[in-house]
Design a protein around this motif. Structure first.
Motif, PDB file in Angstrom:
ATOM      1  N   ALA A   1       0.723  -1.236  -0.019  1.00  0.00           N
ATOM      2  CA  ALA A   1      -0.004   0.046   0.048  1.00  0.00           C
ATOM      3  C   ALA A   1       0.650   1.199   0.010  1.00  0.00           C
ATOM      4  N   ASN A   2       2.139   1.247   0.462  1.00  0.00           N
ATOM      5  CA  ASN A   2       2.943   2.178   0.565  1.00  0.00           C
ATOM      6  C   ASN A   2       4.293   1.910   0.417  1.00  0.00           C
ATOM      7  N   PRO A   3       4.483   1.642  -1.135  1.00  0.00           N
ATOM      8  CA  PRO A   3       5.882   1.002  -1.727  1.00  0.00           C
ATOM      9  C   PRO A   3       6.990   2.093  -1.413  1.00  0.00           C
ATOM     10  N   ASN A   4       6.984   3.275  -1.020  1.00  0.00           N
ATOM     11  CA  ASN A   4       7.956   4.463  -1.028  1.00  0.00           C
ATOM     12  C   ASN A   4       8.263   4.755   0.622  1.00  0.00           C
ATOM     13  N   ASN A   5       7.480   3.909   1.381  1.00  0.00           N
ATOM     14  CA  ASN A   5       7.986   4.073   2.780  1.00  0.00           C
ATOM     15  C   ASN A   5       9.178   3.619   3.194  1.00  0.00           C
ATOM     16  N   VAL A   6       9.830   4.666   3.784  1.00  0.00           N
ATOM     17  CA  VAL A   6      11.495   4.711   4.177  1.00  0.00           C
ATOM     18  C   VAL A   6      11.374   4.835   5.813  1.00  0.00           C
ATOM     19  N   VAL A   7      11.786   3.830   6.427  1.00  0.00           N
ATOM     20  CA  VAL A   7      12.063   3.914   7.722  1.00  0.00           C
ATOM     21  C   VAL A   7      13.455   4.228   8.192  1.00  0.00           C
ATOM     22  N   THR A   8      13.744   5.378   9.312  1.00  0.00           N
ATOM     23  CA  THR A   8      15.125   5.628   9.794  1.00  0.00           C
ATOM     24  C   THR A   8      15.431   4.660  10.932  1.00  0.00           C
ATOM     25  N   LEU A   9      16.333   3.927  10.769  1.00  0.00           N
ATOM     26  CA  LEU A   9      16.917   3.011  11.970  1.00  0.00           C
ATOM     27  C   LEU A   9      18.111   3.773  12.719  1.00  0.00           C
ATOM     28  N   LYS A  10      18.048   3.562  14.289  1.00  0.00           N
ATOM     29  CA  LYS A  10      18.892   4.552  14.731  1.00  0.00           C
ATOM     30  C   LYS A  10      19.700   3.369  15.845  1.00  0.00           C
ATOM     31  N   THR A  11      20.807   3.912  15.902  1.00  0.00           N
ATOM     32  CA  THR A  11      21.553   3.073  16.960  1.00  0.00           C
ATOM     33  C   THR A  11      22.567   4.106  17.587  1.00  0.00           C
ATOM     34  N   LYS A  12      23.300   3.670  18.809  1.00  0.00           N
ATOM     35  CA  LYS A  12      24.262   4.542  19.321  1.00  0.00           C
ATOM     36  C   LYS A  12      25.470   3.650  19.736  1.00  0.00           C
ATOM     37  N   THR A  13      26.566   3.865  19.533  1.00  0.00           N
ATOM     38  CA  THR A  13      27.764   3.240  19.938  1.00  0.00           C
ATOM     39  C   THR A  13      28.584   3.946  20.858  1.00  0.00           C
ATOM     40  N   VAL A  14      28.975   3.491  22.035  1.00  0.00           N
ATOM     41  CA  VAL A  14      29.801   4.236  22.932  1.00  0.00           C
ATOM     42  C   VAL A  14      30.970   3.333  23.283  1.00  0.00           C
ATOM     43  N   CYS A  15      32.354   3.671  22.881  1.00  0.00           N
ATOM     44  CA  CYS A  15      33.375   3.167  23.376  1.00  0.00           C
ATOM     45  C   CYS A  15      33.429   2.922  24.951  1.00  0.00           C
ATOM     46  N   GLU A  16      33.566   1.719  25.478  1.00  0.00           N
ATOM     47  CA  GLU A  16      33.672   1.404  26.773  1.00  0.00           C
ATOM     48  C   GLU A  16      35.292   1.354  27.292  1.00  0.00           C
ATOM     49  N   SER A  17      35.986   0.906  26.667  1.00  0.00           N
ATOM     50  CA  SER A  17      37.527   0.823  27.002  1.00  0.00           C
ATOM     51  C   SER A  17      38.029   0.113  25.860  1.00  0.00           C
ATOM     52  N   LYS A  18      39.495   0.539  25.316  1.00  0.00           N
ATOM     53  CA  LYS A  18      40.198  -0.287  24.482  1.00  0.00           C
ATOM     54  C   LYS A  18      39.240  -0.113  23.058  1.00  0.00           C
ATOM     55  N   PHE A  19      39.010  -1.438  22.432  1.00  0.00           N
ATOM     56  CA  PHE A  19      38.222  -1.518  21.242  1.00  0.00           C
ATOM     57  C   PHE A  19      37.024  -2.133  21.735  1.00  0.00           C
ATOM     58  N   ARG A  20      36.399  -2.127  22.733  1.00  0.00           N
ATOM     59  CA  ARG A  20      35.293  -2.832  23.655  1.00  0.00           C
ATOM     60  C   ARG A  20      34.207  -1.727  23.363  1.00  0.00           C
ATOM     61  N   ASN A  21      33.175  -1.914  22.252  1.00  0.00           N
ATOM     62  CA  ASN A  21      32.199  -0.916  21.990  1.00  0.00           C
ATOM     63  C   ASN A  21      30.753  -1.338  22.497  1.00  0.00           C
ATOM     64  N   LEU A  22      29.914  -0.518  23.169  1.00  0.00           N
ATOM     65  CA  LEU A  22      28.751  -1.034  23.523  1.00  0.00           C
ATOM     66  C   LEU A  22      27.734  -0.279  22.513  1.00  0.00           C
ATOM     67  N   ASN A  23      26.684  -1.057  21.785  1.00  0.00           N
ATOM     68  CA  ASN A  23      25.882  -0.496  20.919  1.00  0.00           C
ATOM     69  C   ASN A  23      24.651  -0.799  21.454  1.00  0.00           C
ATOM     70  N   PHE A  24      23.827   0.544  21.052  1.00  0.00           N
ATOM     71  CA  PHE A  24      22.318   0.431  21.878  1.00  0.00           C
ATOM     72  C   PHE A  24      21.532   0.642  20.669  1.00  0.00           C
ATOM     73  N   VAL A  25      20.470  -0.294  20.747  1.00  0.00           N
ATOM     74  CA  VAL A  25      19.402  -0.305  19.792  1.00  0.00           C
ATOM     75  C   VAL A  25      17.944  -0.375  20.316  1.00  0.00           C
ATOM     76  N   ARG A  26      17.358   0.624  19.971  1.00  0.00           N
ATOM     77  CA  ARG A  26      15.873   0.938  20.857  1.00  0.00           C
ATOM     78  C   ARG A  26      16.285   0.911  22.329  1.00  0.00           C
ATOM     79  N   ASP A  27      15.200   0.178  23.171  1.00  0.00           N
ATOM     80  CA  ASP A  27      15.758  -0.003  24.486  1.00  0.00           C
ATOM     81  C   ASP A  27      16.353  -1.395  24.915  1.00  0.00           C
TER      82      ASP A  27
END
Length: 180
Positions: A30-56
């Motif tokens: 019904a809506n073939p041009n619908n675009v959804v924007t996905l969001k994430t947040k990345t936080v470096c905790e230490s060295k190369f260890r990253n915490l990635n947050f998606v939704r809740d």
């Protein structure tokens, strides 16, 4: 005493809701041009260890192995990309099996990706002809269900063709990275 063949136990994968799938499909048509924007947040905790947050959801950890100066606590970014591709293909296989009335008992994907890591994030070999990123990806799909091999092969081909992640890896994508 005659040999007894081992009994193979099969369990049907819990299917997704067919009515919900049909409703989602109709919404897309019904809506073939619908675009959804996905969001994430990345936080470096230490060295190369990253915490990635998606939704809740709880943090999803991405790390590097010790040979790349990480702590080896989670997949590295390229491994996570392969895992994301595998998950996307699995979702597509399952959804299309349900849409086609196929009952699946097994979905397993083995993924391999070739990557030249000598540039080491731009601090190693940065020769101008360097090819960065995954250059070859191979996926072996182990799929079982109440369908013929031809139907399962068609299901794999269709899932590959319509996978958002597979197509992201194949398509040229605009990527803008800037200091906030």
């Amino acid at each position: 005493m005659p040999e007894v063949a081992a009994l193979k136990m099969t369990t049907t994968l819990t299917p997704i809701d067919k009515n919900g799938l049909d409703a989602l499909a109709q919404k897309g048509k019904a809506n073939p041009n619908n675009v959804v924007t996905l969001k994430t947040k990345t936080v470096c905790e230490s060295k190369f260890r990253n915490l990635n947050f998606v939704r809740d959801l709880p943090a999803h950890v991405i790390d590097e192995p010790p040979n790349l100066l990480g702590d080896d606590t989670a997949p590295n970014p390229s491994e996570a990309a392969l895992a994301t591709l595998g998950s996307c293909l699995s979702v597509g296989l399952h959804a299309n099996a349900v849409a086609r009335g196929i009952t699946l008992t097994k979905i397993e994907l083995e993924l391999e990706g070739d990557i030249n890591v000598t540039a080491v994030w731009g601090v190693g070999d940065t020769s101008p002809d360097k090819t960065l990123g995954l250059t070859d990806i191979r996926v072996k799909v182990h799929l079982e269900g109440d369908a013929s091999d031809a139907e399962l092969q068609a299901l794999v081909a269709h899932a590959n063709q319509w996978s958002p992640v597979a197509n992201t890896l194949r398509n040229p994508v605009n990527v803008a990275v800037a200091l906030a």
